[in-house]
Design an enzyme around this catalytic site. Structure first.
Site, PDB file in Angstrom:
ATOM      1  N   GLN A 119      -5.268  11.260  -8.421  1.00  9.69           N
ATOM      2  CA  GLN A 119      -5.150  12.361  -7.458  1.00  9.69           C
ATOM      3  C   GLN A 119      -3.897  13.164  -7.791  1.00  9.69           C
ATOM      4  O   GLN A 119      -2.796  12.601  -7.855  1.00  9.69           O
ATOM      5  CB  GLN A 119      -5.056  11.846  -6.028  1.00  9.69           C
ATOM      6  CG  GLN A 119      -4.917  12.959  -4.998  1.00  9.69           C
ATOM      7  CD  GLN A 119      -4.619  12.461  -3.591  1.00  9.69           C
ATOM      8  OE1 GLN A 119      -3.754  12.989  -2.895  1.00  9.69           O
ATOM      9  NE2 GLN A 119      -5.329  11.426  -3.146  1.00  9.69           N
ATOM     10  N   ARG A 143      -1.238  15.545  -6.593  1.00  5.08           N
ATOM     11  CA  ARG A 143      -0.679  15.970  -5.300  1.00  5.08           C
ATOM     12  C   ARG A 143       0.543  16.846  -5.565  1.00  5.08           C
ATOM     13  O   ARG A 143       1.545  16.384  -6.098  1.00  5.08           O
ATOM     14  CB  ARG A 143      -0.298  14.750  -4.470  1.00  5.08           C
ATOM     15  CG  ARG A 143       0.153  15.056  -3.055  1.00  5.08           C
ATOM     16  CD  ARG A 143       0.366  13.754  -2.286  1.00  5.08           C
ATOM     17  NE  ARG A 143       0.640  13.997  -0.884  1.00  5.08           N
ATOM     18  CZ  ARG A 143       1.859  14.199  -0.367  1.00  5.08           C
ATOM     19  NH1 ARG A 143       2.909  14.170  -1.166  1.00  5.08           N
ATOM     20  NH2 ARG A 143       2.010  14.423   0.924  1.00  5.08           N
ATOM     21  N   ASN A 180      -5.430  17.087  -4.289  1.00  7.08           N
ATOM     22  CA  ASN A 180      -5.011  16.916  -2.905  1.00  7.08           C
ATOM     23  C   ASN A 180      -4.972  18.248  -2.175  1.00  7.08           C
ATOM     24  O   ASN A 180      -4.264  19.174  -2.596  1.00  7.08           O
ATOM     25  CB  ASN A 180      -3.633  16.243  -2.855  1.00  7.08           C
ATOM     26  CG  ASN A 180      -3.122  16.037  -1.440  1.00  7.08           C
ATOM     27  OD1 ASN A 180      -2.481  16.903  -0.871  1.00  7.08           O
ATOM     28  ND2 ASN A 180      -3.433  14.887  -0.875  1.00  7.08           N
ATOM     29  N   ASP A 222      -4.954  18.716   7.253  1.00  4.27           N
ATOM     30  CA  ASP A 222      -5.409  19.700   6.272  1.00  4.27           C
ATOM     31  C   ASP A 222      -6.734  20.324   6.719  1.00  4.27           C
ATOM     32  O   ASP A 222      -7.125  20.220   7.881  1.00  4.27           O
ATOM     33  CB  ASP A 222      -5.560  19.030   4.900  1.00  4.27           C
ATOM     34  CG  ASP A 222      -4.236  18.492   4.371  1.00  4.27           C
ATOM     35  OD1 ASP A 222      -3.199  19.095   4.698  1.00  4.27           O
ATOM     36  OD2 ASP A 222      -4.248  17.482   3.644  1.00  4.27           O
ATOM     37  N   SER A 234      -7.889  11.073   4.545  1.00  2.00           N
ATOM     38  CA  SER A 234      -6.883  10.089   4.974  1.00  2.00           C
ATOM     39  C   SER A 234      -7.134   9.683   6.421  1.00  2.00           C
ATOM     40  O   SER A 234      -7.476  10.511   7.269  1.00  2.00           O
ATOM     41  CB  SER A 234      -5.479  10.683   4.869  1.00  2.00           C
ATOM     42  OG  SER A 234      -5.145  10.957   3.534  1.00  2.00           O
ATOM     43  N   SER A 275       8.957   4.567   1.069  1.00  2.00           N
ATOM     44  CA  SER A 275       9.932   5.656   1.009  1.00  2.00           C
ATOM     45  C   SER A 275       9.343   6.887   0.327  1.00  2.00           C
ATOM     46  O   SER A 275      10.001   7.916   0.216  1.00  2.00           O
ATOM     47  CB  SER A 275      11.184   5.201   0.235  1.00  2.00           C
ATOM     48  OG  SER A 275      10.825   4.796  -1.078  1.00  2.00           O
ATOM     49  N   THR A 276       8.081   6.779  -0.119  1.00  2.00           N
ATOM     50  CA  THR A 276       7.458   7.876  -0.853  1.00  2.00           C
ATOM     51  C   THR A 276       7.121   9.051   0.044  1.00  2.00           C
ATOM     52  O   THR A 276       7.179  10.204  -0.353  1.00  2.00           O
ATOM     53  CB  THR A 276       6.172   7.371  -1.545  1.00  2.00           C
ATOM     54  OG1 THR A 276       6.521   6.288  -2.387  1.00  2.00           O
ATOM     55  CG2 THR A 276       5.530   8.474  -2.368  1.00  2.00           C
ATOM     56  N   LYS A 277       6.776   8.759   1.293  1.00  2.00           N
ATOM     57  CA  LYS A 277       6.298   9.793   2.186  1.00  2.00           C
ATOM     58  C   LYS A 277       6.850   9.556   3.582  1.00  2.00           C
ATOM     59  O   LYS A 277       6.925   8.420   4.054  1.00  2.00           O
ATOM     60  CB  LYS A 277       4.763   9.772   2.208  1.00  2.00           C
ATOM     61  CG  LYS A 277       4.113  10.885   2.996  1.00  2.00           C
ATOM     62  CD  LYS A 277       2.597  10.763   2.885  1.00  2.00           C
ATOM     63  CE  LYS A 277       1.906  11.869   3.677  1.00  2.00           C
ATOM     64  NZ  LYS A 277       0.425  11.745   3.611  1.00  2.00           N
ATOM     65  N   GLY A 310       3.275   1.542   0.389  1.00  7.90           N
ATOM     66  CA  GLY A 310       4.117   0.366   0.206  1.00  7.90           C
ATOM     67  C   GLY A 310       3.495  -0.720  -0.647  1.00  7.90           C
ATOM     68  O   GLY A 310       3.980  -1.855  -0.668  1.00  7.90           O
ATOM     69  N   VAL A 342       1.799   5.076  -5.879  1.00  8.93           N
ATOM     70  CA  VAL A 342       2.537   6.282  -6.260  1.00  8.93           C
ATOM     71  C   VAL A 342       3.779   5.893  -7.057  1.00  8.93           C
ATOM     72  O   VAL A 342       3.786   5.901  -8.282  1.00  8.93           O
ATOM     73  CB  VAL A 342       2.941   7.119  -5.021  1.00  8.93           C
ATOM     74  CG1 VAL A 342       3.502   8.471  -5.464  1.00  8.93           C
ATOM     75  CG2 VAL A 342       1.762   7.322  -4.081  1.00  8.93           C
ATOM     76  N   MET A 352      14.870 -27.054 -11.298  1.00 15.75           N
ATOM     77  CA  MET A 352      15.894 -26.449 -10.451  1.00 15.75           C
ATOM     78  C   MET A 352      16.426 -25.210 -11.166  1.00 15.75           C
ATOM     79  O   MET A 352      17.018 -25.334 -12.244  1.00 15.75           O
ATOM     80  CB  MET A 352      17.044 -27.430 -10.192  1.00 15.75           C
ATOM     81  CG  MET A 352      16.629 -28.732  -9.538  1.00 15.75           C
ATOM     82  SD  MET A 352      16.274 -28.524  -7.788  1.00 15.75           S
ATOM     83  CE  MET A 352      15.564 -30.129  -7.376  1.00 15.75           C
TER      84      MET A 352
END
Length: 502
Positions: free
Chosen positions: A42, A44, A74, A94, A113, A142-144, A177, A203, A279
Site C-alpha cells: 500500500q 501511503r 491509500n 476518507d 480501515s 509510534s507510526t501513526k 504495533g 510499516v 546460564m
C-alpha cells in the site's frame, strides 16, 4: 490483475517515506521487501501533491508488477485510476466506500480501515463491495497518531468473531504495533480461538530499517510460524482429566536468566528432572538460543540491576519471535516501586507461557493490593476461592498459565479456550522446602523442562505435571531428612530417581 479471491494478504507492507533511514529511498525499501516476502503493498502519501504522488506511484507500480504483487493506493482514488493500480484503501474519515466502488469498478480491490465493532458492522452492512478490512491498531504504535486505545489481541479476536459469524468471505489484515517478535503469538492465538485473519500490515519494522531485506524475511517467517500454529494442528486435550506430561528424553534446553543467589541450585534441579541448563545474560546470543529445538526460557527478576531491563526485554523478544516458551517469575514485584515498574514493562513487551509467583506477587500483577509484602515472602491472607477467582482473571488477561505457589499451589489455564478457566489445586510438599534458598525459583526450571517437552497449547497440562512432581519430591525428601542440609540432598535425589521421562 490476478483473481481477487486469490490475493495473498499475509505480509502487507504499508509505506511511510518519513521513516526511511538516511541514504536509502522508498524505492530501495519497497524492492527489498518485494524480493523477500512482501505479498501486497500500500502506497501511503499524505504530504505529496497530486503530480508528485502520481510519479511516485508509477515507479512503485513498476516494481510491484515486476514481482506480480498488487499495489493499493491509500485514499487517493484519482491517483489509483491514473496509474491503473490494483486497488484503493480508505479510512473511516476518507471517501465513502460506496462512492469509491462506483469510481473504481468491481474488478479492483477495495479495503477499508476499522477500529471498533461499530465501524466493522458499518463495513459488513455497506452497499459497497468491500474486499478486505484493516483492523487496528492492535498494539500501541509510534507510526501513526491514534485517538483510540489499542484493540489488543482480545479486541482483534472479538472483531474476527463478528466477521466469521456475519460475513466470513470478508478478508482482513491486522495492523498497529506488529513486529517479528509479537506476530507469531498474535496469529497463533487468533487461530487457536477459531478466528483467523488473512495477514498482518507492517510499516516501521520494514520501512524504517537499514536492512529491509532481512527484516522482511524475518516478518515473513514470523507470519508463517503464526499461521502454522493453527487450530487444526493443535492436539487439544478435551478430557476432564488432566493429561500427564513428561520430560522429553531429548533433554530440553533451559536458558536461565535468574536470581544470582540460586543459579547453582536451579541448574542442579533442572538436571535432576532431565533438563539441560544454560546460564546466560549475553543478549547477542539470545536469538541463536531461541532457535534451538525444545528450548525454554526461565526469566527470574530476583536480582535486577540498572542494565537488567534491556537484557530481559531482549530475551522476551527473541523467544517470542520463535514461539518458544517463557516461564516468568516476577520476584518481589510488589516490594518496591522499581520492581513493580519492571514487571509492568515486561508484561507489556510480549507473551509469557507461564507466570509463576507467590500470592503477593500475583495479586500485585492482578492489580489487587499487594502492599503486605516482606521481601520475597507473601504475608497476605486470602481464601482459596477468592484467590482462584483473581488468578483466573489474570490468566485470561495475560493469555498464559498462572502458577501461585504456597501451601496449596494453584494452577490456572489462560491459554485453552474454555467457557471457564481450567484450575488445578495441588497439595503436597513440606515446610522444609521453604527453609532452603531458591526452592521457589528452581521450580521455574522444572516447569520449563516439562513445558519445553510438549506444545504451547498443552502448557497447562505440562505445568500441572511439573508442580505435582516437585511437590511429591519435596514430601518424600522431607520424610528422610533431619533438616535443611540433608533435605537439599534428598530433594535432588528424589527429583532424579522419580523423574518422568518420555
Amino acid at each position: 490483475m490476478k483473481d481477487k479471491s486469490k490475493i495473498d494478504y499475509s505480509v502487507y507492507l504499508v509505506t511511510n517515506n518519513e521513516l526511511i533511514p538516511e541514504g536509502l529511498t522508498i524505492y530501495n525499501q519497497v524492492e527489498k521487501a518485494l524480493q523477500n516476502g512482501a505479498t501486497i503493498v500500500q502506497l501511503r502519501e499524505k504530504e505529496l501533491d497530486t503530480g508528485d504522488f502520481i510519479k511516485r506511484a508509477q515507479k512503485i507500480h513498476e516494481l510491484t508488477k515486476t514481482y506480480n504483487v498488487p499495489l493499493i493506493i491509500n485514499d487517493r482514488v484519482d491517483v489509483a485510476l491514473s496509474i491503473d493500480a490494483e486497488g484503493v484503501h480508505v479510512g473511516q474519515d476518507d471517501m465513502d466506500p460506496v462512492l469509491v466502488r462506483k469510481m473504481i469498478g468491481n474488478e479492483k480491490i477495495l479495503g477499508v480501515s476499522t477500529r471498533c465493532e461499530e465501524e466493522l458492522l458499518g463495513v459488513i452492512n455497506s452497499e459497497a463491495l468491500i474486499d478486505y478490512i484493516g483492523m487496528g491498531t492492535t498494539y500501541s504504535t509510534s507510526t501513526k497518531v491514534v485517538k483510540r486505545a489499542p484493540l489488543g489481541a482480545q479486541g482483534v479476536q472479538a472483531l474476527l468473531k463478528i466477521i466469521s459469524e456475519q460475513k466470513p468471505e470478508l478478508k482482513s489484515v491486522i495492523i498497529g504495533g506488529l513486529n517479528k517478535y509479537n506476530i507469531p503469538f498474535t496469529l497463533a492465538n487468533c487461530s487457536y480461538y477459531g478466528f483467523n485473519t488473512n495477514g498482518v500490515a507492517v510499516v516501521s519494522c520494514i520501512m524504517g530499517q537499514q536492512d529491509a531485506a532481512k527484516e522482511t524475511k524475518d516478518i515473513a517467517n514470523s507470519v508463517k510460524l503464526g499461521f502454522r500454529s493453527s487450530l487444526s494442528e493443535i492436539n487439544e486435550v478435551t478430557s476432564e482429566e488432566i493429561q500427564q506430561i513428561t520430560v522429553s528424553s531429548n533433554k530440553p534446553v533451559i536458558h536461565f536468566i535468574t536470581n544470582s543467589v540460586v543459579k547453582q541450585f536451579s541448574a542442579n534441579v533442572c538436571i535432576a528432572v532431565g533438563g539441560s541448563p544454560i546460564m546466560s545474560e549475553l543478549t547477542e546470543e539470545f536469538c541463536q538460543f531461541a532457535k534451538i529445538p525444545n528450548i525454554a526460557l526461565v526469566l527470574n527478576t530476583g536480582t535486577p540491576s540498572t542494565l537488567s531491563l534491556n537484557v530481559y526485554k531482549s530475551a522476551i523478544k527473541a523467544y517470542n519471535s520463535q514461539m518458544k516458551p517463557i516461564i516468568y517469575d516476577p520476584v518481589a514485584c510488589g516490594a518496591t516501586g522499581s520492581r513493580r515498574l519492571i514487571m509492568e514493562e515486561l508484561t507489556s513487551v510480549g507473551y509469557f507461557t507461564v507466570i509463576k509467583g507467590n500470592m503477593a506477587e500475583l495479586c500485585t500483577m492482578a492489580g489487587v493490593d499487594g502492599s503486605e509484602m516482606r521481601g520475597v515472602d507473601s504475608i497476605m491472607d486470602l481464601d482459596i476461592e477468592k484467590l482462584t477467582s483473581i488468578l483466573s482473571v489474570l490468566a485470561k488477561n495475560k493469555r498464559c498459565v498462572i502458577v501461585m505457589t504456597g501451601k496449596i499451589d494453584i494452577v490456572v489455564d489462560g491459554i485453552t479456550p474454555t467457557k471457564s478457566p481450567r484450575v488445578a489445586h495441588i497439595s503436597g510438599g513440606d515446610p522444609l522446602m521453604a527453609e532452603i534458598s531458591g526452592s521457589g525459583c528452581a521450580l521455574g526450571g522444572v516447569i520449563a523442562s516439562y513445558v519445553a517437552s510438549t506444545s504451547y497449547f498443552q502448557a497447562f497440562e505440562a505445568t500441572v505435571s511439573a508442580v505435582r512432581a516437585y511437590k511429591k519430591a519435596g514430601l518424600k525428601a522431607a520424610s528422610k531428612s533431619k533438616g535443611p542440609g540433608s533435605f537439599t540432598i534428598k530433594f535432588l535425589d528424589e527429583l532424579y530417581c522419580n523423574k518422568e521421562v518420555k
